[in-house]
Scaffold this motif. Structure first.
Motif, PDB file in Angstrom:
ATOM      1  N   TRP A  51     -10.272   1.712   3.393  1.00 58.12           N
ATOM      2  CA  TRP A  51      -8.990   0.924   3.080  1.00 58.12           C
ATOM      3  C   TRP A  51      -7.760   1.689   2.720  1.00 58.12           C
ATOM      4  O   TRP A  51      -6.650   1.618   3.226  1.00 58.12           O
ATOM      5  CB  TRP A  51      -9.312  -0.317   2.328  1.00 58.12           C
ATOM      6  N   ASP A  85      -0.643  -4.980   8.455  1.00 54.34           N
ATOM      7  CA  ASP A  85      -0.222  -5.427   7.139  1.00 54.34           C
ATOM      8  C   ASP A  85       1.287  -4.694   6.802  1.00 54.34           C
ATOM      9  O   ASP A  85       1.392  -3.464   7.176  1.00 54.34           O
ATOM     10  CB  ASP A  85      -0.784  -5.459   5.916  1.00 54.34           C
ATOM     11  N   PRO A  95       0.571  -0.885  -3.323  1.00 56.98           N
ATOM     12  CA  PRO A  95       0.151  -2.392  -2.845  1.00 56.98           C
ATOM     13  C   PRO A  95      -1.501  -2.734  -2.859  1.00 56.98           C
ATOM     14  O   PRO A  95      -1.697  -3.098  -1.959  1.00 56.98           O
ATOM     15  CB  PRO A  95       0.725  -2.446  -1.385  1.00 56.98           C
ATOM     16  N   MET A  96      -1.880  -2.422  -3.951  1.00 52.53           N
ATOM     17  CA  MET A  96      -3.342  -2.482  -3.834  1.00 52.53           C
ATOM     18  C   MET A  96      -3.662  -3.259  -5.453  1.00 52.53           C
ATOM     19  O   MET A  96      -3.019  -2.985  -6.501  1.00 52.53           O
ATOM     20  CB  MET A  96      -4.159  -1.209  -3.574  1.00 52.53           C
ATOM     21  N   TRP A  97      -4.833  -3.840  -5.418  1.00 50.22           N
ATOM     22  CA  TRP A  97      -5.225  -4.549  -6.573  1.00 50.22           C
ATOM     23  C   TRP A  97      -5.503  -3.523  -7.858  1.00 50.22           C
ATOM     24  O   TRP A  97      -5.128  -3.911  -8.950  1.00 50.22           O
ATOM     25  CB  TRP A  97      -6.852  -5.150  -6.574  1.00 50.22           C
ATOM     26  N   GLU A  98      -5.845  -2.456  -7.433  1.00 52.34           N
ATOM     27  CA  GLU A  98      -6.251  -1.236  -8.387  1.00 52.34           C
ATOM     28  C   GLU A  98      -5.221  -0.801  -9.349  1.00 52.34           C
ATOM     29  O   GLU A  98      -5.135  -0.195 -10.523  1.00 52.34           O
ATOM     30  CB  GLU A  98      -7.015  -0.195  -7.662  1.00 52.34           C
ATOM     31  N   ASN A 150       0.056 -10.123   6.171  1.00 54.40           N
ATOM     32  CA  ASN A 150      -1.250 -10.011   6.752  1.00 54.40           C
ATOM     33  C   ASN A 150      -1.185 -10.641   8.270  1.00 54.40           C
ATOM     34  O   ASN A 150      -1.095 -11.893   8.317  1.00 54.40           O
ATOM     35  CB  ASN A 150      -2.557 -10.384   6.033  1.00 54.40           C
ATOM     36  N   ARG A 152      -3.337 -11.614  11.103  1.00 55.61           N
ATOM     37  CA  ARG A 152      -4.921 -11.781  11.129  1.00 55.61           C
ATOM     38  C   ARG A 152      -5.190 -12.775  12.299  1.00 55.61           C
ATOM     39  O   ARG A 152      -4.241 -13.869  12.508  1.00 55.61           O
ATOM     40  CB  ARG A 152      -5.385 -12.181  10.080  1.00 55.61           C
ATOM     41  N   LYS A 154      -7.536 -15.110  12.615  1.00 54.39           N
ATOM     42  CA  LYS A 154      -7.827 -16.587  12.143  1.00 54.39           C
ATOM     43  C   LYS A 154      -6.560 -17.206  11.535  1.00 54.39           C
ATOM     44  O   LYS A 154      -6.625 -18.174  11.126  1.00 54.39           O
ATOM     45  CB  LYS A 154      -8.792 -16.257  11.068  1.00 54.39           C
ATOM     46  N   LYS A 157      -0.953 -14.435   6.986  1.00 57.88           N
ATOM     47  CA  LYS A 157      -0.849 -14.648   5.394  1.00 57.88           C
ATOM     48  C   LYS A 157       0.674 -13.798   4.993  1.00 57.88           C
ATOM     49  O   LYS A 157       0.604 -12.939   5.187  1.00 57.88           O
ATOM     50  CB  LYS A 157      -1.919 -14.353   4.532  1.00 57.88           C
ATOM     51  N   TRP A 161       3.150 -10.944  -4.794  1.00 61.10           N
ATOM     52  CA  TRP A 161       2.157 -10.449  -6.157  1.00 61.10           C
ATOM     53  C   TRP A 161       3.061 -10.260  -7.312  1.00 61.10           C
ATOM     54  O   TRP A 161       4.270  -9.984  -7.204  1.00 61.10           O
ATOM     55  CB  TRP A 161       1.746  -9.100  -5.527  1.00 61.10           C
ATOM     56  N   LYS A 201     -14.515 -12.301  -4.760  1.00 58.71           N
ATOM     57  CA  LYS A 201     -14.853 -13.605  -4.219  1.00 58.71           C
ATOM     58  C   LYS A 201     -16.110 -13.173  -3.321  1.00 58.71           C
ATOM     59  O   LYS A 201     -16.278 -12.302  -2.745  1.00 58.71           O
ATOM     60  CB  LYS A 201     -13.970 -14.079  -3.511  1.00 58.71           C
TER      61      LYS A 201
HETATM   62  P1  MGP Z   1      -7.223  -8.650   3.180  1.00 58.30           P
HETATM   63  O1  MGP Z   1      -6.744  -7.479   4.176  1.00 58.30           O
HETATM   64  O2  MGP Z   1      -6.425  -8.662   1.956  1.00 58.30           O
HETATM   65  O3  MGP Z   1      -7.538  -9.941   3.947  1.00 58.30           O
HETATM   66  O4  MGP Z   1      -8.564  -7.957   2.749  1.00 58.30           O
HETATM   67  P2  MGP Z   1      -8.368 -10.321   5.263  1.00 58.30           P
HETATM   68  O5  MGP Z   1      -8.459  -9.241   6.257  1.00 58.30           O
HETATM   69  O6  MGP Z   1      -7.554 -11.809   5.728  1.00 58.30           O
HETATM   70  O7  MGP Z   1      -9.861 -10.672   4.802  1.00 58.30           O
HETATM   71  P3  MGP Z   1     -10.236 -11.843   3.846  1.00 58.30           P
HETATM   72  O8  MGP Z   1     -11.550 -11.129   2.881  1.00 58.30           O
HETATM   73  O9  MGP Z   1      -9.044 -12.201   2.800  1.00 58.30           O
HETATM   74  O10 MGP Z   1     -10.807 -12.912   4.888  1.00 58.30           O
HETATM   75  C1  MGP Z   1      -9.798  -7.567   3.427  1.00 58.30           C
HETATM   76  C2  MGP Z   1     -10.422  -6.271   2.824  1.00 58.30           C
HETATM   77  O11 MGP Z   1      -9.588  -5.499   2.548  1.00 58.30           O
HETATM   78  C3  MGP Z   1     -11.037  -6.605   1.187  1.00 58.30           C
HETATM   79  O12 MGP Z   1     -12.053  -7.410   1.555  1.00 58.30           O
HETATM   80  C4  MGP Z   1     -11.079  -5.406   0.772  1.00 58.30           C
HETATM   81  O13 MGP Z   1     -12.316  -4.882   1.290  1.00 58.30           O
HETATM   82  C5  MGP Z   1      -9.787  -4.607   1.475  1.00 58.30           C
HETATM   83  N1  MGP Z   1      -8.632  -4.813   0.389  1.00 58.30           N
HETATM   84  C6  MGP Z   1      -7.755  -5.515   0.597  1.00 58.30           C
HETATM   85  N2  MGP Z   1      -6.975  -5.371  -0.393  1.00 58.30           N
HETATM   86  C7  MGP Z   1      -5.729  -5.959  -0.933  1.00 58.30           C
HETATM   87  C8  MGP Z   1      -7.360  -4.077  -1.083  1.00 58.30           C
HETATM   88  C9  MGP Z   1      -6.989  -3.638  -2.452  1.00 58.30           C
HETATM   89  O14 MGP Z   1      -5.808  -3.944  -2.960  1.00 58.30           O
HETATM   90  N3  MGP Z   1      -7.694  -2.590  -2.768  1.00 58.30           N
HETATM   91  C10 MGP Z   1      -8.892  -2.237  -2.209  1.00 58.30           C
HETATM   92  N4  MGP Z   1      -9.672  -1.335  -2.695  1.00 58.30           N
HETATM   93  N5  MGP Z   1      -9.144  -2.787  -0.920  1.00 58.30           N
HETATM   94  C11 MGP Z   1      -8.484  -3.970  -0.708  1.00 58.30           C
END
Ligand code: MGP
Length: 212
Positions: A51, A85, A95-98, A150, A152, A154, A157, A161, A201
């Protein structure tokens, strides 16, 4: 010739003006600074990479003019492929959770229907960008880290943040003003979820901490 006379008079008048009167004002050549420097990121879903490897910095800007130059240069979200995205974050925040400035935070999440890709996606994303670079949420703007779109299959989004999911007052201000800016109907509801809940989740939905 009759027409040459006024021209001659005009040029005479101009030549008597002081040099400063003919010099451009700073307003004409200095770019308009934004309150923050921003970085635009692009994510392309290549399954052979992790990712984080799929996340690429496009460019940074800190003036109104450079924002529009970049905005006009790149594809609208509706033209991106599935799995892609865009993320716009304050310079220094990945732009990441970490990232340290995201890890206690969360996001206002707007989920669009498939039909809305055609009607609303690009318009909502542009308005979201303007809310960010224009610092539209009063003091609560300090709480904003960035925004993500995002694309997608489905349903697309868009999310904003913020830094700390416990800062209820700032989060509610952002949510309410964001909904107004997008002109969402009163009955449309958007929810705020912590990144902690989103990243851990197990099912397909994450519980909302706040709604507007
Ligand atoms: P997504 O791209 O935010 O949403 O996360 P998507 O594709 O609609 O999937 P859904 O699970 O919400 O239905 C998809 C996947 O990308 C996540 O399950 C993680 O594996 C990875 N991912 C997304 N984000 C925002 C991060 C992040 O900030 N850090 C890391 N390490 N992985 C992430």
């Amino acid at each position: 010739m009759a027409t040459s006379e006024p021209r001659g008079t005009e040029s005479e008048d101009l030549s008597t003006e002081s040099p400063t009167a003919t010099t451009s004002s700073p307003e004409q050549y200095i770019k308009h600074p934004l309150q923050n420097r921003w970085a635009l990121w692009y994510f392309k879903n290549d399954k052979s990479k992790s990712w984080t490897e799929n996340l690429r910095l496009i460019s940074k800007f800190d003036t109104v003019e450079d924002f529009w130059a970049l905005y006009n240069h790149i594809q609208q979200p509706s033209k991106l492929g599935f799995g892609c995205d865009y993320s716009l974050f304050k310079d220094g925040i990945k732009p990441m959770w970490e990232d340290d400035r995201n890890k206690l935070g969360g996001r206002w999440l707007m989920t669009l229907s498939k039909q809305q890709r055609h009607n609303d996606l690009d318009r909502y994303w542009m308005e979201t960008l303007l809310c960010l670079v224009g610092e539209s949420f009063d003091e609560a703007s300090d709480e904003v880290c960035g925004a993500v779109v995002n694309v997608r299959p489905k349903g697309d989004k868009i999310s904003i943040w913020t830094a700390n999911c416990q800062n209820r007052e700032a989060i509610m201000t952002i949510g309410q003003q964001y909904k107004e800016r997008l002109n969402l109907p009163m009955k449309a509801m958007i929810g705020y979820q912590s990144h902690d809940d989103t990243s851990s989740k197990s099912g397909s939905t994450t519980k909302n901490m706040y709604t507007v």
